[in-house]
Design a protein around this motif. Sequence first.
Motif, PDB file in Angstrom:
ATOM      1  N   LEU A 190       0.839  -1.207   0.000  1.00  0.00           N
ATOM      2  CA  LEU A 190       0.000   0.000   0.000  1.00  0.00           C
ATOM      3  C   LEU A 190       0.874   1.257   0.000  1.00  0.00           C
ATOM      4  O   LEU A 190       0.647   2.198  -0.776  1.00  0.00           O
ATOM      5  CB  LEU A 190      -0.924  -0.019   1.226  1.00  0.00           C
ATOM      6  N   HIS A 191       1.881   1.282   0.868  1.00  0.00           N
ATOM      7  CA  HIS A 191       2.794   2.424   1.002  1.00  0.00           C
ATOM      8  C   HIS A 191       3.484   2.720  -0.336  1.00  0.00           C
ATOM      9  O   HIS A 191       3.541   3.869  -0.786  1.00  0.00           O
ATOM     10  CB  HIS A 191       3.824   2.077   2.089  1.00  0.00           C
TER      11      HIS A 191
ATOM     12  N   LEU B 210       0.905   4.079  -2.941  1.00  0.00           N
ATOM     13  CA  LEU B 210       0.503   5.456  -2.637  1.00  0.00           C
ATOM     14  C   LEU B 210       1.612   6.440  -3.003  1.00  0.00           C
ATOM     15  O   LEU B 210       1.353   7.506  -3.554  1.00  0.00           O
ATOM     16  CB  LEU B 210       0.134   5.596  -1.160  1.00  0.00           C
ATOM     17  N   LEU B 211       2.858   6.089  -2.725  1.00  0.00           N
ATOM     18  CA  LEU B 211       3.967   7.012  -3.009  1.00  0.00           C
ATOM     19  C   LEU B 211       4.279   7.115  -4.486  1.00  0.00           C
ATOM     20  O   LEU B 211       4.703   8.169  -4.967  1.00  0.00           O
ATOM     21  CB  LEU B 211       5.225   6.582  -2.265  1.00  0.00           C
TER      22      LEU B 211
ATOM     23  N   GLY C  91       2.106   6.048  -7.066  1.00  0.00           N
ATOM     24  CA  GLY C  91       0.932   6.103  -7.941  1.00  0.00           C
ATOM     25  C   GLY C  91       0.550   4.723  -8.446  1.00  0.00           C
ATOM     26  O   GLY C  91      -0.611   4.421  -8.612  1.00  0.00           O
TER      27      GLY C  91
ATOM     28  N   ILE D 264      -4.407   1.875  -7.019  1.00  0.00           N
ATOM     29  CA  ILE D 264      -5.608   2.009  -6.192  1.00  0.00           C
ATOM     30  C   ILE D 264      -6.801   2.132  -7.145  1.00  0.00           C
ATOM     31  O   ILE D 264      -6.729   2.845  -8.139  1.00  0.00           O
ATOM     32  CB  ILE D 264      -5.531   3.277  -5.307  1.00  0.00           C
TER      33      ILE D 264
ATOM     34  N   CYS E 214       8.603   3.170   5.489  1.00  0.00           N
ATOM     35  CA  CYS E 214       7.431   2.301   5.544  1.00  0.00           C
ATOM     36  C   CYS E 214       7.167   1.818   6.964  1.00  0.00           C
ATOM     37  O   CYS E 214       6.041   1.740   7.410  1.00  0.00           O
ATOM     38  CB  CYS E 214       7.618   1.122   4.593  1.00  0.00           C
TER      39      CYS E 214
ATOM     40  N   ILE F  11      -6.915   7.375   2.640  1.00  0.00           N
ATOM     41  CA  ILE F  11      -6.288   7.012   1.365  1.00  0.00           C
ATOM     42  C   ILE F  11      -6.792   7.908   0.248  1.00  0.00           C
ATOM     43  O   ILE F  11      -6.020   8.399  -0.586  1.00  0.00           O
ATOM     44  CB  ILE F  11      -6.529   5.518   1.059  1.00  0.00           C
TER      45      ILE F  11
ATOM     46  N   PHE G  57      -5.150  11.241   0.596  1.00  0.00           N
ATOM     47  CA  PHE G  57      -3.756  11.167   0.129  1.00  0.00           C
ATOM     48  C   PHE G  57      -3.711  11.191  -1.398  1.00  0.00           C
ATOM     49  O   PHE G  57      -2.865  11.876  -1.994  1.00  0.00           O
ATOM     50  CB  PHE G  57      -3.077   9.903   0.670  1.00  0.00           C
ATOM     51  N   ARG G  58      -4.625  10.436  -2.031  1.00  0.00           N
ATOM     52  CA  ARG G  58      -4.674  10.412  -3.498  1.00  0.00           C
ATOM     53  C   ARG G  58      -4.978  11.810  -4.053  1.00  0.00           C
ATOM     54  O   ARG G  58      -4.372  12.239  -5.036  1.00  0.00           O
ATOM     55  CB  ARG G  58      -5.759   9.439  -3.979  1.00  0.00           C
TER      56      ARG G  58
ATOM     57  N   SER H 149      -1.977  13.981  -3.761  1.00  0.00           N
ATOM     58  CA  SER H 149      -0.942  13.600  -4.722  1.00  0.00           C
ATOM     59  C   SER H 149      -1.252  14.172  -6.102  1.00  0.00           C
ATOM     60  O   SER H 149      -0.346  14.575  -6.837  1.00  0.00           O
ATOM     61  CB  SER H 149      -0.810  12.071  -4.793  1.00  0.00           C
TER      62      SER H 149
END
Lengths: 230, 230
Positions: free
Chosen positions: A166-167, A170-171, A173, A213, B24, B118, B121-122, B125
Amino acid sequence: MAEPDIFYILGNRVRRDLLSHLTCTECYFSFLSSKVSVSSTAVAKHLKIMEREGILKSYEREGPFIGPARKYYDINIAKTYVVTITPNIFWYRGLDLKEGPGGPIESQEEPKTLGEMILAFRNLSEELERVLKTLQRIEGKRDRLMAMIKDTYLKEIGDMTQLAILHYILLNGLATVEELSDRLNLKEREVLAKASELDRFVPLRIKDGVITIDDERLKAKLGEKNAGED
Amino acid sequence: MAEPDIFYILGNRVRRDLLSHLTCTECYFSFLSSKVSVSSTAVAKHLKIMEREGILKSYEREGPFIGPARKYYDINIAKTYVVTITPNIFWYRGLDLKEGPGGPIESQEEPKTLGEMILAFRNLSEELERVLKTLQRIEGKRDRLMAMIKDTYLKEIGDMTQLAILHYILLNGLATVEELSDRLNLKEREVLAKASELDRFVPLRIKDGVITIDDERLKAKLGEKNAGED
């Protein structure tokens, strides 16, 4: 992530000083050497390293006086690098300034006189300060959010490998199964098994070896939940 | 310019890999060592360097099994760094994410569930991508403007020392006479003499040893000129 060798170049004060002088004017070796406080052997070494890494290019040209041709140096890249490093986030990116998105920043015409150019530069520098403040605010908030996500995931689900996937997604994309396999020291089918477990808590799209995601399913899930609470 | 040692730290692939794993989860030595492809001696050396530079902090804690306490590592900074390097511009800055400008990015409430975090965060980003595009456009344009300024100054006035002062002030917003004296290898009164020459072409404000562009006089000068042309 791209072109990390730039950090190696920037990790030395003499090289930074040399670059700084080179942005002002074209420089020949002995001029550069006179501007920094190390031996000319050291300067030659740093210039060679930067040429090897493609940061500088050199050419020979005759000086204004009689004598051997001088070796001149020019900076050979045009990039902006952004790095964020926090307890929860680490990423960096190089932005190519020659191939950047076009279009004017302001609806102003091209400056023609020196004064107009300087005023335009001053205005853009002010705009830069505003953009840096926004960048700082976004990254501060992403850091806090990532801390919350890590905490919550560990408390509610508790699987470190799922969290690592997940990490990473998210970082970055997205993540390829191959990247995750390398990073987590797992076989590709183990990565896929872990991703399906993760998918039960965080909707994912897994297609052609690429994991992202699934924003639509995530939003739908959140919508349902809120509707259920009403 | 601040904290350049970060570039030294980032200038090594193993250190970057270690940092990436550390964002992480909290990591102990043998876990980190198993994640990178170098000897544990090398890992110990890199961790020591990063601890010495204040990038990491370590603490001992007992593991889940009987045995000696394990040494854990955490990232100890929260910063975004921006660097631009082109033939005409070189600058860098560290933005402190803990002390950044406050206030929400969007008028959204604090996320409460994992899904909401989440999604937030998206969204941030995506906003980050837009900010990076703006940054790229601004720096591309500042690079082109600085090239024009250098060209024009050399053609119309031709004094390299004046240009070096102008270049420094434009990039840094201001310059102290002391900084310029160091950089240009001139006595302070020689810097002041050169600055007064420059002031004939580009209005400056010189006060308490600090030199900046005098925007008001510059605008007035441009206004006069345009009025004269009508």
